[in-house]
Design a protein around this motif. Structure first.
Motif, PDB file in Angstrom:
ATOM      1  N   LYS A   1      -0.592  -5.544 -17.321  1.00 23.70           N
ATOM      2  CA  LYS A   1      -1.221  -4.456 -18.068  1.00 23.70           C
ATOM      3  C   LYS A   1      -1.294  -3.142 -17.302  1.00 23.70           C
ATOM      4  O   LYS A   1      -1.631  -2.105 -17.884  1.00 23.70           O
ATOM      5  N   ASN A   2      -0.978  -3.155 -16.001  1.00 21.49           N
ATOM      6  CA  ASN A   2      -1.077  -1.932 -15.197  1.00 21.49           C
ATOM      7  C   ASN A   2       0.261  -1.547 -14.564  1.00 21.49           C
ATOM      8  O   ASN A   2       0.331  -1.115 -13.411  1.00 21.49           O
ATOM      9  N   CYS A   3       1.321  -1.704 -15.337  1.00 19.89           N
ATOM     10  CA  CYS A   3       2.661  -1.377 -14.818  1.00 19.89           C
ATOM     11  C   CYS A   3       2.770   0.086 -14.393  1.00 19.89           C
ATOM     12  O   CYS A   3       3.389   0.415 -13.378  1.00 19.89           O
ATOM     13  N   MET A   4       2.183   0.980 -15.183  1.00 21.68           N
ATOM     14  CA  MET A   4       2.305   2.405 -14.899  1.00 21.68           C
ATOM     15  C   MET A   4       1.641   2.776 -13.586  1.00 21.68           C
ATOM     16  O   MET A   4       2.098   3.690 -12.890  1.00 21.68           O
ATOM     17  N   GLU A   5       0.566   2.059 -13.223  1.00 20.54           N
ATOM     18  CA  GLU A   5      -0.090   2.327 -11.938  1.00 20.54           C
ATOM     19  C   GLU A   5       0.848   2.037 -10.777  1.00 20.54           C
ATOM     20  O   GLU A   5       0.847   2.735  -9.765  1.00 20.54           O
ATOM     21  N   PHE A   6       1.667   0.985 -10.931  1.00 13.15           N
ATOM     22  CA  PHE A   6       2.640   0.681  -9.877  1.00 13.15           C
ATOM     23  C   PHE A   6       3.652   1.823  -9.757  1.00 13.15           C
ATOM     24  O   PHE A   6       3.965   2.270  -8.648  1.00 13.15           O
ATOM     25  N   LEU A   7       4.163   2.297 -10.898  1.00 11.14           N
ATOM     26  CA  LEU A   7       5.170   3.363 -10.871  1.00 11.14           C
ATOM     27  C   LEU A   7       4.599   4.674 -10.337  1.00 11.14           C
ATOM     28  O   LEU A   7       5.281   5.408  -9.607  1.00 11.14           O
ATOM     29  N   GLU A   8       3.357   4.959 -10.687  1.00 14.93           N
ATOM     30  CA  GLU A   8       2.766   6.250 -10.313  1.00 14.93           C
ATOM     31  C   GLU A   8       2.163   6.235  -8.910  1.00 14.93           C
ATOM     32  O   GLU A   8       2.267   7.229  -8.175  1.00 14.93           O
ATOM     33  N   ASP A   9       1.536   5.116  -8.514  1.00 15.55           N
ATOM     34  CA  ASP A   9       0.808   5.079  -7.245  1.00 15.55           C
ATOM     35  C   ASP A   9       1.577   4.394  -6.115  1.00 15.55           C
ATOM     36  O   ASP A   9       1.534   4.855  -4.966  1.00 15.55           O
ATOM     37  N   ASP A  10       2.237   3.315  -6.455  1.00 12.55           N
ATOM     38  CA  ASP A  10       2.873   2.514  -5.403  1.00 12.55           C
ATOM     39  C   ASP A  10       4.322   2.903  -5.128  1.00 12.55           C
ATOM     40  O   ASP A  10       4.759   2.918  -3.974  1.00 12.55           O
ATOM     41  N   MET A  11       5.069   3.178  -6.187  1.00 14.01           N
ATOM     42  CA  MET A  11       6.491   3.449  -6.018  1.00 14.01           C
ATOM     43  C   MET A  11       6.780   4.633  -5.099  1.00 14.01           C
ATOM     44  O   MET A  11       7.723   4.575  -4.296  1.00 14.01           O
ATOM     45  N   PRO A  12       6.010   5.739  -5.167  1.00 12.65           N
ATOM     46  CA  PRO A  12       6.263   6.846  -4.236  1.00 12.65           C
ATOM     47  C   PRO A  12       6.126   6.420  -2.765  1.00 12.65           C
ATOM     48  O   PRO A  12       6.916   6.868  -1.910  1.00 12.65           O
ATOM     49  N   ASN A  13       5.158   5.563  -2.473  1.00 11.36           N
ATOM     50  CA  ASN A  13       4.987   5.085  -1.094  1.00 11.36           C
ATOM     51  C   ASN A  13       6.133   4.167  -0.676  1.00 11.36           C
ATOM     52  O   ASN A  13       6.580   4.191   0.477  1.00 11.36           O
ATOM     53  N   ILE A  14       6.607   3.348  -1.628  1.00  6.76           N
ATOM     54  CA  ILE A  14       7.744   2.463  -1.345  1.00  6.76           C
ATOM     55  C   ILE A  14       9.002   3.288  -1.099  1.00  6.76           C
ATOM     56  O   ILE A  14       9.787   3.000  -0.189  1.00  6.76           O
ATOM     57  N   ASN A  15       9.182   4.342  -1.901  1.00  7.24           N
ATOM     58  CA  ASN A  15      10.341   5.235  -1.702  1.00  7.24           C
ATOM     59  C   ASN A  15      10.286   5.915  -0.334  1.00  7.24           C
ATOM     60  O   ASN A  15      11.331   6.146   0.296  1.00  7.24           O
ATOM     61  N   ALA A  16       9.069   6.238   0.122  1.00  6.91           N
ATOM     62  CA  ALA A  16       8.921   6.872   1.436  1.00  6.91           C
ATOM     63  C   ALA A  16       9.367   5.916   2.543  1.00  6.91           C
ATOM     64  O   ALA A  16       9.991   6.348   3.534  1.00  6.91           O
ATOM     65  N   ILE A  17       9.065   4.638   2.389  1.00  3.39           N
ATOM     66  CA  ILE A  17       9.510   3.652   3.375  1.00  3.39           C
ATOM     67  C   ILE A  17      11.028   3.538   3.353  1.00  3.39           C
ATOM     68  O   ILE A  17      11.680   3.436   4.400  1.00  3.39           O
TER      69      ILE A  17
ATOM     70  N   ARG B   1       2.446 -11.001  -6.990  1.00  9.74           N
ATOM     71  CA  ARG B   1       1.339 -10.920  -7.951  1.00  9.74           C
ATOM     72  C   ARG B   1       0.218 -10.150  -7.279  1.00  9.74           C
ATOM     73  O   ARG B   1      -0.367 -10.607  -6.289  1.00  9.74           O
ATOM     74  N   VAL B   2      -0.075  -8.976  -7.819  1.00  6.87           N
ATOM     75  CA  VAL B   2      -0.963  -8.025  -7.158  1.00  6.87           C
ATOM     76  C   VAL B   2      -2.236  -7.813  -7.976  1.00  6.87           C
ATOM     77  O   VAL B   2      -2.175  -7.583  -9.188  1.00  6.87           O
ATOM     78  N   ILE B   3      -3.382  -7.914  -7.286  1.00 12.74           N
ATOM     79  CA  ILE B   3      -4.681  -7.571  -7.877  1.00 12.74           C
ATOM     80  C   ILE B   3      -5.402  -6.680  -6.870  1.00 12.74           C
ATOM     81  O   ILE B   3      -5.788  -7.122  -5.789  1.00 12.74           O
ATOM     82  N   LYS B   4      -5.575  -5.406  -7.241  1.00 12.33           N
ATOM     83  CA  LYS B   4      -6.219  -4.458  -6.341  1.00 12.33           C
ATOM     84  C   LYS B   4      -7.741  -4.497  -6.505  1.00 12.33           C
ATOM     85  O   LYS B   4      -8.272  -5.049  -7.464  1.00 12.33           O
ATOM     86  N   ALA B   5      -8.422  -3.874  -5.549  1.00  9.48           N
ATOM     87  CA  ALA B   5      -9.885  -3.892  -5.555  1.00  9.48           C
ATOM     88  C   ALA B   5     -10.469  -3.207  -6.781  1.00  9.48           C
ATOM     89  O   ALA B   5     -11.549  -3.577  -7.262  1.00  9.48           O
ATOM     90  N   ASP B   6      -9.776  -2.222  -7.343  1.00  5.23           N
ATOM     91  CA  ASP B   6     -10.266  -1.509  -8.525  1.00  5.23           C
ATOM     92  C   ASP B   6      -9.906  -2.212  -9.831  1.00  5.23           C
ATOM     93  O   ASP B   6     -10.131  -1.667 -10.914  1.00  5.23           O
ATOM     94  N   GLY B   7      -9.311  -3.413  -9.732  1.00  8.29           N
ATOM     95  CA  GLY B   7      -8.989  -4.181 -10.936  1.00  8.29           C
ATOM     96  C   GLY B   7      -7.560  -4.015 -11.425  1.00  8.29           C
ATOM     97  O   GLY B   7      -7.134  -4.727 -12.339  1.00  8.29           O
ATOM     98  N   VAL B   8      -6.817  -3.092 -10.843  1.00  3.00           N
ATOM     99  CA  VAL B   8      -5.418  -2.905 -11.230  1.00  3.00           C
ATOM    100  C   VAL B   8      -4.620  -4.162 -10.862  1.00  3.00           C
ATOM    101  O   VAL B   8      -4.729  -4.668  -9.742  1.00  3.00           O
ATOM    102  N   ARG B   9      -3.850  -4.653 -11.830  1.00  3.80           N
ATOM    103  CA  ARG B   9      -3.059  -5.852 -11.557  1.00  3.80           C
ATOM    104  C   ARG B   9      -1.698  -5.764 -12.249  1.00  3.80           C
ATOM    105  O   ARG B   9      -1.565  -5.185 -13.328  1.00  3.80           O
ATOM    106  N   TYR B  10      -0.712  -6.341 -11.606  1.00  6.65           N
ATOM    107  CA  TYR B  10       0.647  -6.402 -12.169  1.00  6.65           C
ATOM    108  C   TYR B  10       1.437  -7.455 -11.397  1.00  6.65           C
ATOM    109  O   TYR B  10       1.001  -7.953 -10.341  1.00  6.65           O
ATOM    110  N   THR B  11       2.602  -7.807 -11.933  1.00  4.47           N
ATOM    111  CA  THR B  11       3.505  -8.766 -11.282  1.00  4.47           C
ATOM    112  C   THR B  11       4.883  -8.130 -11.169  1.00  4.47           C
ATOM    113  O   THR B  11       5.409  -7.591 -12.145  1.00  4.47           O
ATOM    114  N   LEU B  12       5.439  -8.190  -9.987  1.00  3.82           N
ATOM    115  CA  LEU B  12       6.774  -7.640  -9.740  1.00  3.82           C
ATOM    116  C   LEU B  12       7.714  -8.781  -9.346  1.00  3.82           C
ATOM    117  O   LEU B  12       7.482  -9.488  -8.361  1.00  3.82           O
TER     118      LEU B  12
END
Length: 261
Positions: free
Chosen positions: A126-142, A101-112
């Motif tokens: 409500k911010n699923c797309m932010e995870f796909l656009e911002d977080d998923m590329p970094n996860i793929n890099a790992i 359960r993620v809540i970022k400093a800018d208010g972005v929140r989602y549950t994975l």
């Protein structure tokens, strides 16, 4: 089933743990893993009732599972609120699910939700797309780094997993069939006149011989569980005492000192 890889830092533990009131069906889980290992080595997304479900092959799932732990651990150090909850079956050993359960400093929140037994992920909030656009590329890099540093070829590992799981499940099915055939043989080797002491009906099928009382008793009258029936069917020569004979033994009055003399 976890993929062993070399990591510089230990993976973080969940802040919260939950425990189900059932034991994980290992056979079913392995069949799910076999199905996952046979998937195409790409991430497939599906929109379901406002949620995003994405599936991977079995090996890629394990790598993403590790990458998520590393990535969210790093986020939690950057003024980001990440709550991690693990769910286990009643053996307290098998992890069936992990929830971020993620809540970022800018208010972005989602549950994975990470479903270990089916190699699938469920993303909601409500911010699923932010995870796909911002977080998923970094996860793929790992994930890419884990593959390179551990010399992991997804196709080779998945093919090997398919081979080993198919071999193991085939042996399991053969053992189950042998037990079932043994049970049929036992059930057919008796007289129709044998009466069950539990229901007073003929024990033609689904029953076991009480060697102490020299009579047959139905499985359900003995209140046998599935694993107990399979054990009896696989060991037809072993002695067995039904609950009625056990009760008669324990209820028999004990002799006094004078009676023993």
């Amino acid at each position: 089933m976890a993929l062993e890889v070399r990591n510089k830092k230990p993976l973080p533990k969940a802040e919260t743990q939950k425990f189900e009131n059932y034991a994980l069906n290992i056979d079913k889980m392995l069949r799910n893993k076999l199905e996952a290992a046979q998937r195409a080595q790409v991430v497939s997304y599906k929109l379901s009732e406002g949620n995003i479900v994405f599936s991977t092959d079995a090996v890629l799932f394990e790598l993403i599972d590790i990458a998520l732990s590393q990535y969210f651990n790093k986020l939690s150090e950057q003024n980001c609120n990440v709550k991690v909850t693990d769910t286990f079956d009643n053996t307290v050993v098998n992890r069936t699910k992990r929830v971020y359960r993620v809540i970022k400093a800018d208010g972005v929140r989602y549950t994975l939700n990470v479903y270990v037994t089916t190699s699938r992920f469920l993303l909601n909030g409500k911010n699923c797309m932010e995870f796909l656009e911002d977080d998923m590329p970094n996860i793929n890099a790992i994930v890419d780094f884990l593959c390179v540093s551990n010399n992991i070829d997804l196709k080779v590992f998945n093919d090997l997993l398919v081979e080993k799981l198919t071999e193991f499940l085939s042996k399991q099915s053969t053992n189950a069939l042998s037990a079932a055939c043994a049970a049929i043989t036992i059930n057919n080797c008796r007289e129709d006149s044998d009466k069950c002491p539990g229901c007073n009906r003929a024990c033609k099928t689904n029953s076991v011989l009480c060697t102490k009382g020299s009579h047959w008793i139905h499985y359900h009258c003995q209140k046998l569980k599935k694993d107990e029936i399979e054990q009896l069917a696989s060991s037809p020569d072993e002695s067995f005492c039904c609950r009625f004979c056990k009760t008669s033994d324990t209820s028999a009055p004990s002799k006094t000192l004078n009676e023993c003399e």
